[in-house]
Design an enzyme around this catalytic site. Structure first.
Site, PDB file in Angstrom:
ATOM      1  N   ASN A 129       2.134  -5.337  -3.097  1.00 20.77           N
ATOM      2  CA  ASN A 129       0.729  -5.616  -2.780  1.00 20.77           C
ATOM      3  C   ASN A 129      -0.033  -4.306  -2.511  1.00 20.77           C
ATOM      4  O   ASN A 129       0.465  -3.434  -1.792  1.00 20.77           O
ATOM      5  CB  ASN A 129       0.703  -6.493  -1.514  1.00 20.77           C
ATOM      6  CG  ASN A 129      -0.667  -7.048  -1.171  1.00 20.77           C
ATOM      7  OD1 ASN A 129      -1.344  -7.610  -2.036  1.00 20.77           O
ATOM      8  ND2 ASN A 129      -1.085  -6.902   0.082  1.00 20.77           N
ATOM      9  N   GLU A 146       0.808  -1.236   0.000  1.00 17.93           N
ATOM     10  CA  GLU A 146       0.000   0.000   0.000  1.00 17.93           C
ATOM     11  C   GLU A 146       0.838   1.282   0.000  1.00 17.93           C
ATOM     12  O   GLU A 146       0.632   2.171   0.821  1.00 17.93           O
ATOM     13  CB  GLU A 146      -0.962  -0.006   1.197  1.00 17.93           C
ATOM     14  CG  GLU A 146      -1.891  -1.206   1.196  1.00 17.93           C
ATOM     15  CD  GLU A 146      -2.762  -1.314   2.448  1.00 17.93           C
ATOM     16  OE1 GLU A 146      -2.779  -0.378   3.260  1.00 17.93           O
ATOM     17  OE2 GLU A 146      -3.442  -2.350   2.595  1.00 17.93           O
ATOM     18  N   HIS A 175     -10.342  -6.286  -1.701  1.00 23.54           N
ATOM     19  CA  HIS A 175     -11.396  -6.102  -0.698  1.00 23.54           C
ATOM     20  C   HIS A 175     -12.517  -5.401  -1.456  1.00 23.54           C
ATOM     21  O   HIS A 175     -12.504  -4.176  -1.621  1.00 23.54           O
ATOM     22  CB  HIS A 175     -10.903  -5.224   0.454  1.00 23.54           C
ATOM     23  CG  HIS A 175      -9.794  -5.849   1.240  1.00 23.54           C
ATOM     24  ND1 HIS A 175     -10.000  -6.950   2.034  1.00 23.54           N
ATOM     25  CD2 HIS A 175      -8.484  -5.539   1.342  1.00 23.54           C
ATOM     26  CE1 HIS A 175      -8.847  -7.292   2.606  1.00 23.54           C
ATOM     27  NE2 HIS A 175      -7.915  -6.453   2.193  1.00 23.54           N
ATOM     28  N   GLU A 197      -6.056 -10.773  -0.844  1.00 25.71           N
ATOM     29  CA  GLU A 197      -6.825 -10.489   0.382  1.00 25.71           C
ATOM     30  C   GLU A 197      -8.319 -10.466   0.068  1.00 25.71           C
ATOM     31  O   GLU A 197      -9.055  -9.606   0.551  1.00 25.71           O
ATOM     32  CB  GLU A 197      -6.393  -9.145   0.989  1.00 25.71           C
ATOM     33  CG  GLU A 197      -4.901  -9.045   1.257  1.00 25.71           C
ATOM     34  CD  GLU A 197      -4.479  -7.797   2.024  1.00 25.71           C
ATOM     35  OE1 GLU A 197      -5.347  -7.081   2.567  1.00 25.71           O
ATOM     36  OE2 GLU A 197      -3.261  -7.536   2.083  1.00 25.71           O
ATOM     37  N   ASP A 222     -12.138 -10.486  -0.156  1.00 23.30           N
ATOM     38  CA  ASP A 222     -13.409 -10.606   0.562  1.00 23.30           C
ATOM     39  C   ASP A 222     -14.438  -9.788  -0.195  1.00 23.30           C
ATOM     40  O   ASP A 222     -14.090  -8.873  -0.950  1.00 23.30           O
ATOM     41  CB  ASP A 222     -13.324 -10.215   2.051  1.00 23.30           C
ATOM     42  CG  ASP A 222     -12.571  -8.936   2.354  1.00 23.30           C
ATOM     43  OD1 ASP A 222     -12.619  -7.995   1.527  1.00 23.30           O
ATOM     44  OD2 ASP A 222     -11.946  -8.858   3.429  1.00 23.30           O
TER      45      ASP A 222
HETATM   46  O1  G3I Z   1      -2.967  -7.297  19.159  1.00 20.99           O
HETATM   47  C1  G3I Z   1      -3.736  -6.233  19.736  1.00 20.99           C
HETATM   48  C2  G3I Z   1      -4.276  -6.666  21.046  1.00 20.99           C
HETATM   49  O2  G3I Z   1      -3.204  -6.871  21.931  1.00 20.99           O
HETATM   50  C3  G3I Z   1      -5.230  -5.591  21.559  1.00 20.99           C
HETATM   51  O3  G3I Z   1      -5.825  -6.031  22.739  1.00 20.99           O
HETATM   52  C4  G3I Z   1      -6.317  -5.291  20.530  1.00 20.99           C
HETATM   53  C5  G3I Z   1      -7.234  -4.161  20.971  1.00 20.99           C
HETATM   54  O4  G3I Z   1      -7.796  -3.511  19.847  1.00 20.99           O
HETATM   55  O5  G3I Z   1      -5.697  -4.898  19.337  1.00 20.99           O
HETATM   56  C6  G3I Z   1      -4.878  -5.910  18.799  1.00 20.99           C
HETATM   57  O6  G3I Z   1      -4.316  -5.524  17.616  1.00 20.99           O
HETATM   58  C7  G3I Z   1      -5.185  -5.405  16.519  1.00 20.99           C
HETATM   59  C8  G3I Z   1      -4.759  -6.420  15.465  1.00 20.99           C
HETATM   60  O7  G3I Z   1      -5.544  -6.254  14.309  1.00 20.99           O
HETATM   61  C9  G3I Z   1      -4.901  -7.860  15.930  1.00 20.99           C
HETATM   62  O8  G3I Z   1      -6.234  -8.160  16.164  1.00 20.99           O
HETATM   63  C10 G3I Z   1      -5.085  -4.015  15.968  1.00 20.99           C
HETATM   64  O9  G3I Z   1      -5.622  -3.107  16.908  1.00 20.99           O
HETATM   65  C11 G3I Z   1      -5.819  -3.893  14.667  1.00 20.99           C
HETATM   66  O10 G3I Z   1      -5.518  -2.628  14.080  1.00 20.99           O
HETATM   67  C12 G3I Z   1      -5.341  -4.966  13.711  1.00 20.99           C
HETATM   68  O11 G3I Z   1      -6.105  -4.847  12.538  1.00 20.99           O
HETATM   69  C13 G3I Z   1      -5.557  -5.483  11.391  1.00 20.99           C
HETATM   70  C14 G3I Z   1      -5.226  -4.418  10.350  1.00 20.99           C
HETATM   71  O12 G3I Z   1      -4.821  -5.050   9.140  1.00 20.99           O
HETATM   72  C15 G3I Z   1      -4.106  -3.490  10.800  1.00 20.99           C
HETATM   73  O13 G3I Z   1      -2.904  -4.191  10.962  1.00 20.99           O
HETATM   74  C16 G3I Z   1      -6.601  -6.455  10.873  1.00 20.99           C
HETATM   75  O14 G3I Z   1      -6.789  -7.517  11.798  1.00 20.99           O
HETATM   76  C17 G3I Z   1      -6.155  -7.004   9.527  1.00 20.99           C
HETATM   77  O15 G3I Z   1      -7.205  -7.768   8.963  1.00 20.99           O
HETATM   78  C18 G3I Z   1      -5.821  -5.865   8.585  1.00 20.99           C
HETATM   79  O16 G3I Z   1      -5.334  -6.423   7.399  1.00 20.99           O
HETATM   80  C19 G3I Z   1      -5.030  -5.489   6.352  1.00 20.99           C
HETATM   81  C20 G3I Z   1      -3.826  -6.019   5.611  1.00 20.99           C
HETATM   82  O17 G3I Z   1      -2.764  -6.236   6.502  1.00 20.99           O
HETATM   83  C21 G3I Z   1      -3.416  -5.068   4.486  1.00 20.99           C
HETATM   84  N1  G3I Z   1      -4.534  -4.774   3.608  1.00 20.99           N
HETATM   85  C22 G3I Z   1      -5.757  -4.328   4.258  1.00 20.99           C
HETATM   86  C23 G3I Z   1      -6.180  -5.312   5.349  1.00 20.99           C
HETATM   87  C24 G3I Z   1      -7.473  -4.871   6.014  1.00 20.99           C
HETATM   88  O18 G3I Z   1      -7.303  -3.661   6.690  1.00 20.99           O
END
Ligand code: G3I
Length: 357
Positions: free
Chosen positions: A204, A163, A240, A268, A270
């Site tokens: 990506n 990105e 997405h 990715e 969905d």
């Molecule tokens: O691990 C912490 C946890 O310790 C805490 O308690 C909790 C509270 O909110 O947060 C947890 O971290 C979260 C993590 O997901 C694991 O669940 C983050 O806040 C949250 O921001 C994170 O979101 C991920 C996001 O990327 C940002 O990294 C999503 O699961 C994930 O599906 C999403 O994936 C991205 C791809 O990497 C790139 N392309 C877009 C896609 C969707 O946004």
């Protein structure tokens, strides 16, 4: 023998038909007529993957069972991001990612790495880092090469940079551009290649299907890399998408990716249903069927347009509807994946198989 084959088929179909209807938000959706012992990846001419959540893999037997049965490629949804792997400047945390890699390799699944460089999901030590351009370059290189070296021989491919572009085709003004200039992307690919001469290197991004400016910028970057001898092996189209996305836009994006000559990963996938953010949205049979039609189109377009040698595969972004990032992002209910919250197959599951025929 023939009779036995049809008996097995009949038993399978009956079992599927008798299995619970998928229940979402109070309505029921008919499960697709697919034999219960079908394994999705065995029905596909290319790798079929899912991004997975390490915690669910460890704690939810249904989730783990579906991943094990249905997919032959795995991407870590979060466990290989910068903040997860490198929480402090001199600390690397490998436990979760190693668990996934060991699981995948002992179950015969490919691992696609995600992601070495991104503008977000960075630890605070990076966002607060103060140093000159040499120190920033060292930070970037050290992270990429430590991670690639750690997984060398186990991870088949990496989303090296994720990105980097805005929807209007300009370069995102990320922390990396600010400290390292616009050519940092090329250097990320060079650093990764230096650490592992065999691993496949992908760029990506999302939005190829709705932004011609963005997909053109990415195609131009790839052409520029080729002319300069910068190593790059593949392009990831996140996809997405919404169920109302036009088929024409989907095939245009896939055509552009195929025309690069690189491997193409729908990385990715969905298909969401609720951009209107209807707080009471339930999954009706009609919506589930419309979603299935879009899944089928994506798979068909990919399989038809991308030459076999360039087909790196299709990966859905997680497994069941309850695991998806989409409802949290939309702040509204949604049902974007081929399995429901109980890991029962939705119409989209069969549509993926149909699309590959
Ligand atoms: O691990 C912490 C946890 O310790 C805490 O308690 C909790 C509270 O909110 O947060 C947890 O971290 C979260 C993590 O997901 C694991 O669940 C983050 O806040 C949250 O921001 C994170 O979101 C991920 C996001 O990327 C940002 O990294 C999503 O699961 C994930 O599906 C999403 O994936 C991205 C791809 O990497 C790139 N392309 C877009 C896609 C969707 O946004």
């Amino acid at each position: 023998m023939k009779t036995y084959f049809f008996y097995i088929l009949a038993v399978g179909f009956t079992a599927a038909a008798c299995s619970k209807k998928t229940s979402q938000g109070g309505t029921t959706v008919q499960p697709p007529p697919v034999a219960v012992d079908t394994m999705l990846y065995k029905m596909m001419p290319f790798k079929m993957g899912a991004s997975v959540n390490v915690n669910l893999m460890k704690t939810n037997a249904s989730y783990n069972g579906v991943v094990t049965k249905e997919y032959n490629s795995i991407t870590a949804e979060n466990a290989m991001k910068f903040g997860a792997l490198h929480p402090a400047q001199n600390t690397f945390f490998w436990t979760d990612a190693d668990y996934l890699v060991d699981y995948a390799l002992s179950n015969g699944k490919r691992v696609h790495g995600h992601t070495l460089n991104w503008y977000t999901s960075l630890p605070s030590w990076v966002t607060n880092f103060s140093g000159d351009s040499t120190a920033w370059e060292d930070l970037l290189k050290t992270h990429i090469q430590t991670v690639v070296t750690h997984f060398k021989g186990k991870v088949s491919s990496w989303d090296v940079v994720n990105e980097a572009f805005n929807d209007d085709g300009t370069l995102r003004n990320s922390i990396w551009v600010q400290h390292l200039g616009p050519d940092y992307i090329a250097r990320c690919f060079q650093y990764a290649r230096q650490a592992d001469s065999a691993v496949l290197l992908f760029y990506n991004d999302y939005g190829h299907e709705y932004s011609s400016a963005k997909r053109t910028a990415i195609a131009n970057m790839i052409a520029n890399f080729k002319s300069r001898g910068i190593p790059i092996d593949g392009i990831g189209l996140q996809f997405h998408i919404t169920y109302t996305q036009s088929d024409a836009n989907i095939s245009t994006a896939i055509n552009m990716a195929a025309a690069t000559g690189l491997k193409v990963h729908i990385a990715e996938l969905d298909v969401r249903l609720n951009d209107a953010k209807d707080q009471g949205l339930v999954l009706t049979q009609t919506l589930a069927d419309q979603q299935a039609a879009k899944y089928k189109y994506v798979v068909k377009a990919y399989n038809t347009i991308v030459p076999a040698a360039q087909q790196y595969g299709i990966t859905t972004w997680n497994v069941g509807d309850a695991d998806s990032w989409v409802p949290g992002w939309l702040k509204a209910p949604d049902y974007p994946l081929p399995f429901d919250r109980n890991y029962l197959r939705k119409p989209a599951y069969r549509a993926i198989i149909e699309g590959a025929k």
